[in-house]
Motif scaffolding. Structure first.
Motif, short mmCIF file in Angstrom:
data_model
loop_
_atom_site.label_atom_id
_atom_site.label_comp_id
_atom_site.label_asym_id
_atom_site.label_seq_id
_atom_site.Cartn_x
_atom_site.Cartn_y
_atom_site.Cartn_z
N LEU A 307 27.91 44.95 47.89
CA LEU A 307 28.26 43.60 47.43
C LEU A 307 27.01 42.79 47.11
O LEU A 307 27.00 41.98 46.18
N TYR A 339 32.29 42.19 40.50
CA TYR A 339 32.15 41.62 41.84
C TYR A 339 33.46 41.75 42.63
O TYR A 339 33.46 42.15 43.80
N LYS A 340 34.57 41.42 41.99
CA LYS A 340 35.86 41.45 42.69
C LYS A 340 36.26 42.88 43.05
O LYS A 340 36.90 43.11 44.09
N GLU A 343 34.10 44.00 45.97
CA GLU A 343 34.49 43.22 47.13
C GLU A 343 35.68 43.85 47.86
O GLU A 343 35.80 43.72 49.09
N SER A 346 34.34 46.21 50.43
CA SER A 346 33.30 45.68 51.31
C SER A 346 33.87 45.23 52.65
O SER A 346 35.03 44.81 52.74
N LYS A 351 30.37 40.14 53.64
CA LYS A 351 30.73 38.99 52.81
C LYS A 351 30.17 37.68 53.35
O LYS A 351 30.11 36.68 52.64
N ARG A 362 28.40 35.69 47.54
CA ARG A 362 29.05 34.86 46.52
C ARG A 362 28.11 33.79 46.01
O ARG A 362 28.10 33.46 44.81
#
Length: 544
Positions: A307, A339-340, A343, A346, A351, A362
């Motif tokens: 991530l 990214y999504k 994620e 992850s 995160k 983020r």
């Protein structure tokens, strides 16, 4: 000239045969070898034979000629580590895969040279595999059907003999079918010259795949440690370049490559994320569910997760992304999709903040993509401004045409003079459609201009608006041209049907120009927004 005269060398130790090999002058090479057969075995100061230069530069006819001259004295030199690596790697670099296949079948040791493995070289040849080809829709369609060779265009049956008339009939029908296929493809090549290039590219891909399979079969025969060194090196190169075929084939014969890492602790999927190679990352879906989550959860030597990698956009990556034809807005959409997707695999630990010196992924994403967001905003506004002008002009024209109908109005009741004509109905409907669609397009593009341009807007909101705006603008252009054509026929056509032909042909010109300029962008947007997306399982082959 004597035998010794043609063996003279220059300051680099090169003979005349070296020069002929570089130039690809086969006729001169034959004359030189007739005078002195030992020239083919003479090395220059860099220990290179004439065949080495011919292979590196891609002189195919010269390579084949010099290979025919290969004798017992030259074979050991070709099998030496350095000499053999130069020969094989030179042939691979010049796309002479069929010759490499023949050489490795003759000398299997050439596939296992530790100093410069052939697998490493072919892992650098992205253009040698279908994943590295850049075809448009029509080229892809031709590629999927054209045979690699004309002789492969039909099934060749070996059955059938004189004593068995049934099999003989089957064999004859297969032979006839093959000949008809060959004639068909030859005629198609004459009518569509570009098809020959596509066929040559498919043949090249086919040969590269055969060579890859052969190399893997030979390397896996080595000791485990030697095979591991070669396979790990090749998959890391393939992951960085973006060739999933190499990784898939290597997984099939040596599953341990899943543990391959570079000096920074990055495995093939981390490298794919760093270089934004979707076709490499999608191989993760061909792994066992537990394995895929485990391997993406492993951090590198500096404790950076996957991530963290996808959140960071380096300058060189940004340049490559913005080089796309679809513009910075679409690239920003794809970055958000990256990214999504990462994620999902992850851990919650990755995160959030793990220490005070590191940003939350983020926030790091927002920070490193700030420039791309700005460029996407500018690109969107420029596109919307241009389309707004066109839509406004069509609104004006369509509204004016609705008021001043062709032929004018009847002075007694105010109805249009041509109101009872069928073509007038076409004019009315197309003009109304042009007005409504252009107005809708104008409003959509105005909403793009007044958007807040947040990061998340580039994922769906802005692409949706752009797609709707372009589609309605295209409909308004088509409708306007139909309305104009109907007007020309009513006013100047004098009830002659043939007038429709030039009107239809000329009306297609602006529509074609619009489609040719905006359709690639629209197609990319639709695929990225409404299609199956970037991330999916590419085939049913289970890797691990």
């Amino acid at each position: 000239m004597t035998k010794d005269d043609v063996a003279l060398v220059d300051g680099n130790g090169s003979t005349a045969l070296h020069t002929a090999a570089i130039c690809g002058n086969t006729e001169a090479a034959k004359l030189l070898v007739e005078k002195n057969p030992d020239l083919a075995n003479m090395e220059d100061n860099t220990k290179n034979l004439p065949i080495h230069y011919a292979s590196i530069i891609g002189r195919r006819s010269m390579v084949l000629y010099l290979l025919d001259l290969t004798n017992k004295e030259i074979q050991p030199k070709l099998l030496e580590d350095e000499s053999g690596a130069i020969l094989i790697n030179g042939l691979i670099a010049s796309n002479q895969f069929d010759i490499v296949i023949l050489l490795i079948k003759r000398y299997p040791a050439l596939a296992c040279i530790q100093s410069s493995p052939a697998l490493d070289r072919i892992a650098l040849k992205r253009s040698a595999f279908p994943s590295g080809a850049h075809f448009n829709f029509w080229q892809s369609l031709i590629y999927s059907y054209v045979p690699p060779r004309l002789e492969d265009s039909a099934y060749q049956s070996s059955e059938g003999d004189i004593e068995n008339p049934v099999n003989s009939a089957v064999s004859f029908r297969a032979y006839l079918k093959q000949k008809l296929h060959q004639i068909f493809w030859k005629l198609t090549q004459m009518l569509v010259p570009q098809m020959k290039k596509i066929q040559e590219k498919k043949r090249e891909h086919h040969q590269a795949r055969q060579l890859l399979e052969l190399l893997c079969k030979e390397v896996v025969k080595l000791d485990y440690s030697k095979a591991k060194e070669i396979f790990h090196s090749s998959v890391l190169i393939a992951a960085k370049v973006g060739i999933p075929e190499v990784i898939e084939e290597t997984f099939a014969v040596f599953p341990d490559v899943i543990n391959a890492t570079n000096s920074k602790g990055d495995h093939i999927f981390r490298i794919a994320i760093l270089n934004r190679h979707v076709n490499i990352f999608n191989l993760i879906y061909q792994l066992n569910r537990e394995v895929r989550h485990l391997i993406l959860a492993i951090p590198d030597l500096s404790d950076k997760s996957c991530l963290d990698l996808v959140a960071c956009l380096k300058d060189e990556q940004s340049v490559n992304l913005r080089a796309g034809a679809a513009g910075a807005a679409l690239q920003m959409q794809r970055e958000l999709q990256w990214y999504k997707e990462v994620e999902k695999f992850s851990l919650d630990y990755h995160k959030d903040n793990r220490d005070l010196e590191r940003e939350v992924p983020r926030k790091e994403f927002s920070k490193t993509h700030e420039k791309l967001v700005k460029e996407g905003e500018e690109w969107m506004k420029d596109t919307a401004n241009s389309c707004t002008i066109v839509a406004a002009l069509i609104v004006t024209i369509a509204f004016a045409a609705a008021i001043t109908v062709p032929g004018g109005n009847n002075g007694n009741n105010g109805h249009p003079i041509f109101s009872n004509d069928k073509v007038f109905l076409i004019f009315s409907l197309s003009d109304a459609l042009a007005l409504y669609s252009s107005t809708s397009s104008l409003l959509v593009f105005l909403s793009i201009l007044t958007s807040r341009y947040g990061e998340e807007d580039f994922l769906e909101v802005l692409p949706n608006r752009l797609i709707i705006g372009l589609v309605t603008l295209f409909v308004s252009i088509i409708s306007m041209m139909i309305a104009f054509g109907a007007t020309v026929y009513l006013v100047f056509g004098d009830k002659k049907p043939w007038i429709f032909v030039p009107i239809a042909v000329l009306s297609c010109i602006p529509a074609t120009l619009f489609v040719s300029s905006q359709f690639p962008l629209l197609l990319d947007m639709i695929k990225s927004t409404y299609g199956k997306g970037l991330f999916y399982q590419q085939n049913d082959r289970i890797l691990y």
